[in-house]
Design an enzyme around this catalytic site. Structure first.
Site, PDB file in Angstrom:
ATOM      1  N   SER A   1      47.436 -31.213  92.658  1.00 37.93           N
ATOM      2  CA  SER A   1      48.328 -32.349  92.441  1.00 37.93           C
ATOM      3  C   SER A   1      49.447 -31.968  91.489  1.00 37.93           C
ATOM      4  O   SER A   1      49.245 -31.244  90.524  1.00 37.93           O
ATOM      5  CB  SER A   1      47.564 -33.546  91.870  1.00 37.93           C
ATOM      6  OG  SER A   1      48.454 -34.637  91.663  1.00 37.93           O
TER       7      SER A   1
ATOM      8  N   LYS B   1      40.149 -35.028  94.634  1.00 42.91           N
ATOM      9  CA  LYS B   1      41.577 -35.159  94.949  1.00 42.91           C
ATOM     10  C   LYS B   1      41.832 -36.388  95.814  1.00 42.91           C
ATOM     11  O   LYS B   1      42.847 -37.087  95.655  1.00 42.91           O
ATOM     12  CB  LYS B   1      42.070 -33.901  95.660  1.00 42.91           C
ATOM     13  CG  LYS B   1      43.543 -33.953  96.076  1.00 42.91           C
ATOM     14  CD  LYS B   1      44.475 -34.242  94.901  1.00 42.91           C
ATOM     15  CE  LYS B   1      45.932 -33.935  95.197  1.00 42.91           C
ATOM     16  NZ  LYS B   1      46.512 -34.439  96.416  1.00 42.91           N
TER      17      LYS B   1
ATOM     18  N   HIS C   1      41.811 -39.271  93.500  1.00 43.37           N
ATOM     19  CA  HIS C   1      43.076 -39.195  92.761  1.00 43.37           C
ATOM     20  C   HIS C   1      44.196 -39.837  93.583  1.00 43.37           C
ATOM     21  O   HIS C   1      44.982 -40.654  93.084  1.00 43.37           O
ATOM     22  CB  HIS C   1      43.402 -37.725  92.467  1.00 43.37           C
ATOM     23  CG  HIS C   1      44.806 -37.455  92.024  1.00 43.37           C
ATOM     24  ND1 HIS C   1      45.881 -37.484  92.898  1.00 43.37           N
ATOM     25  CD2 HIS C   1      45.322 -37.128  90.812  1.00 43.37           C
ATOM     26  CE1 HIS C   1      46.995 -37.207  92.240  1.00 43.37           C
ATOM     27  NE2 HIS C   1      46.679 -36.989  90.981  1.00 43.37           N
ATOM     28  N   ASN C   2      44.272 -39.483  94.868  1.00 47.78           N
ATOM     29  CA  ASN C   2      45.329 -40.011  95.714  1.00 47.78           C
ATOM     30  C   ASN C   2      45.163 -41.507  95.972  1.00 47.78           C
ATOM     31  O   ASN C   2      46.155 -42.231  96.112  1.00 47.78           O
ATOM     32  CB  ASN C   2      45.386 -39.243  97.032  1.00 47.78           C
ATOM     33  CG  ASN C   2      46.039 -37.881  96.873  1.00 47.78           C
ATOM     34  OD1 ASN C   2      46.068 -37.330  95.775  1.00 47.78           O
ATOM     35  ND2 ASN C   2      46.550 -37.331  97.947  1.00 47.78           N
TER      36      ASN C   2
ATOM     37  N   GLU D   1      46.525 -43.046  93.047  1.00 38.51           N
ATOM     38  CA  GLU D   1      47.982 -42.858  93.145  1.00 38.51           C
ATOM     39  C   GLU D   1      48.612 -43.918  94.047  1.00 38.51           C
ATOM     40  O   GLU D   1      49.643 -44.506  93.711  1.00 38.51           O
ATOM     41  CB  GLU D   1      48.265 -41.460  93.677  1.00 38.51           C
ATOM     42  CG  GLU D   1      49.726 -41.118  93.887  1.00 38.51           C
ATOM     43  CD  GLU D   1      49.895 -39.758  94.532  1.00 38.51           C
ATOM     44  OE1 GLU D   1      50.578 -39.676  95.566  1.00 38.51           O
ATOM     45  OE2 GLU D   1      49.307 -38.772  94.007  1.00 38.51           O
TER      46      GLU D   1
END
Length: 472
Positions: A127, A182, A185-186, A189
């Site tokens: 990222s 990840k 995380h997205n 986001e």
């Protein structure tokens, strides 16, 4: 010369990450099927520590054993093609790292397919975008843990550094742990971007503020609790003028947001695990409805909404929106970290929650001041079941929840869509409710499907012979 590692895929992300390794003193061989990309990489790297062999065979032969190959190619078939090309060229003990936005289940399946070959497979979340790849990303590797001792000095050298000097890279766990982290995380986001967009839209629609004025507001917010990469770039975006039209650039950008699937995957994972993550899901749905531009234009002339302009104090409302944004961000992070815990329970990865917050503090897209408080919360209590129950965050939500209610109410009364704000408030209220109307729902399920129910006064499962009563 035997090179320290190789990078396959010299698009912007791959080339920038390869240059980052070169800048940190490593020797890097880059490979891409397009000769122009190989040439651009060599020109940009401008170092005797970089090479770009013309064939896959020459590329692999140039690497020091045990070889480290980092694949920076699109998720899906391209990853499988890279693995198929590498398998006959590599030897037991060599390491293949997939640095794309791969679905974590695919990473686990590829690991199973490589069992017995001696190849060590790693799925790594990356990222930070193009700039992060070059200057220091957040890295989330996971997979075959035998690869970590070889990878650690390489990856931690190129990762971003938090304010305390800690590298934003740590081992996440076995299997698809790295890509799962990840993915979450997205998902966060997606939610973060959506709530920032809603805050912008509330100021525009309710207060008729110009993009420049809203941008200055975000810049002020970025000096306090809301300091983050996304708030900072929002302030910059809103200050930009389109050189062709002379209008604010944001106003000439079509209001249709695209997506690559990671937010959807996070929402699907929450559903699979029986977990509540409505703000992340609403952010995905918001992008979906934005894509229906033509339908929305038609609906604007058919479907009516409320009238009347906001007549309150602008400064008071701006502060309410700021505090609401803080509360919604906390709810979104709480949902994300609960999703991490649910995945961990399912797959037994032993995810380091405090460590994840640590590596997200710099380099990545969701880096924010808030993450230091999140890191501290999980460092104090690794078994914390929901971030909202941490004393610091509970106090923040208590201080901001009335403002969030006011803002959500104003949005509803004035017809301003704010699905992420609204879902976060509903999430907060549902989670703090000792009782919910699910007793009626379960009675309905038993009524039409004999699905049974539990009682509040004794254990067991029960069924009632309901039957429709005569009204005569």
């Amino acid at each position: 010369m035997a090179f320290d590692l190789g990078v396959i895929g010299l698009g912007v992300m791959g080339a920038n990450l390869a240059r980052n390794f070169v800048d940190k003193g490593f020797s890097v061989a880059g490979f891409d099927v397009e000769a122009a990309k190989r040439e651009r990489f060599l020109q940009a790297a401008a170092s005797g520590r970089a090479s770009a062999p013309p064939t896959m065979q020459a590329f692999v032969a140039s690497l020091a054993a045990p070889r480290v190959v980092l694949a920076m190619v699109p998720a899906g078939a391209a990853v499988d093609a890279v693995i198929d090309s590498l398998r006959p060229l590599l030897e037991p003990g060599d390491i293949v790292v997939d640095g794309g936005n791969t679905r974590y289940g695919d990473t686990q399946a590829r690991m199973l397919a490589l069992e017995g070959t001696g190849l060590l497979y790693v799925g790594m979340g990356v990222s930070g975008g193009e700039e992060g790849a070059l200057r220091g990303p957040a890295l989330m590797p996971g997979g075959d843990e035998r690869a970590w001792p070889r990878l650690k000095p390489l990856l931690q050298a190129v990762a971003a550094r938090a304010g305390d000097g800690q590298p934003c890279c740590e081992w996440m766990g076995t299997g698809g742990a790295g890509h799962f982290v990840k993915m979450v995380h997205n998902g966060i986001e997606y939610a973060d971007m959506q709530v920032i967009g809603e805050a912008y839209w509330l100021m525009r629609e309710l207060l008729r503020m110009t993009p420049a004025d809203i941008g200055r507001t975000f810049a002020q917010w970025n000096e306090g609790e809301l300091e983050s990469y996304l708030v900072a770039i929002t302030a910059d975006i809103l200050s930009r003028i389109d050189p062709e039209s002379g209008r604010p650039l944001v106003e000439v950008i079509l209001d249709t947001a695209e997506q690559k699937g990671t937010g959807k995957w996070a929402s699907q994972a929450a559903l699979d695990f029986g977990l509540t993550a409505p703000t992340i899901a609403e952010a995905v749905f918001a992008r979906t409805v934005s894509a229906a531009k033509e339908e929305r234009v038609v609906a604007a002339d058919v479907l009516k909404g409320p009238g009347g302009a906001f007549d309150g104090d602008p400064a008071t409302l701006i502060e309410k929106i700021r505090r609401s944004l803080l509360a919604v961000k906390v709810c979104a992070y709480a949902q994300g970290f609960q999703l991490l815990q649910a995945g961990d329970r399912e797959h037994v990865w032993n995810l380091p929650l405090a460590g994840i917050a640590t590596i997200w503090r710099a380099g990545c897209i969701i880096r924010a001041r808030l993450l230091e408080d999140i890191r501290s919360a999980y460092a104090r209590d690794g078994e914390l079941v929901n971030l909202m129950l941490d004393a610091r965050f509970a106090a923040t939500l208590a201080a901001c929840q009335e403002d969030l209610r006011d803002v959500v109410g104003l949005a509803a009364r004035h017809g301003v869509p704010a699905p992420a704000f609204m879902s976060a408030l509903a999430y907060y209220d549902a989670y703090r409710s000792p009782q919910l109307p699910a007793n009626l729902l379960q009675a309905q399920r038993d009524y039409f499907g004999s699905h049974l129910y539990q009682r509040v006064d004794r254990p067991g499962k029960f069924h009632t012979q309901w039957g429709l009563r005569s009204t005569s």
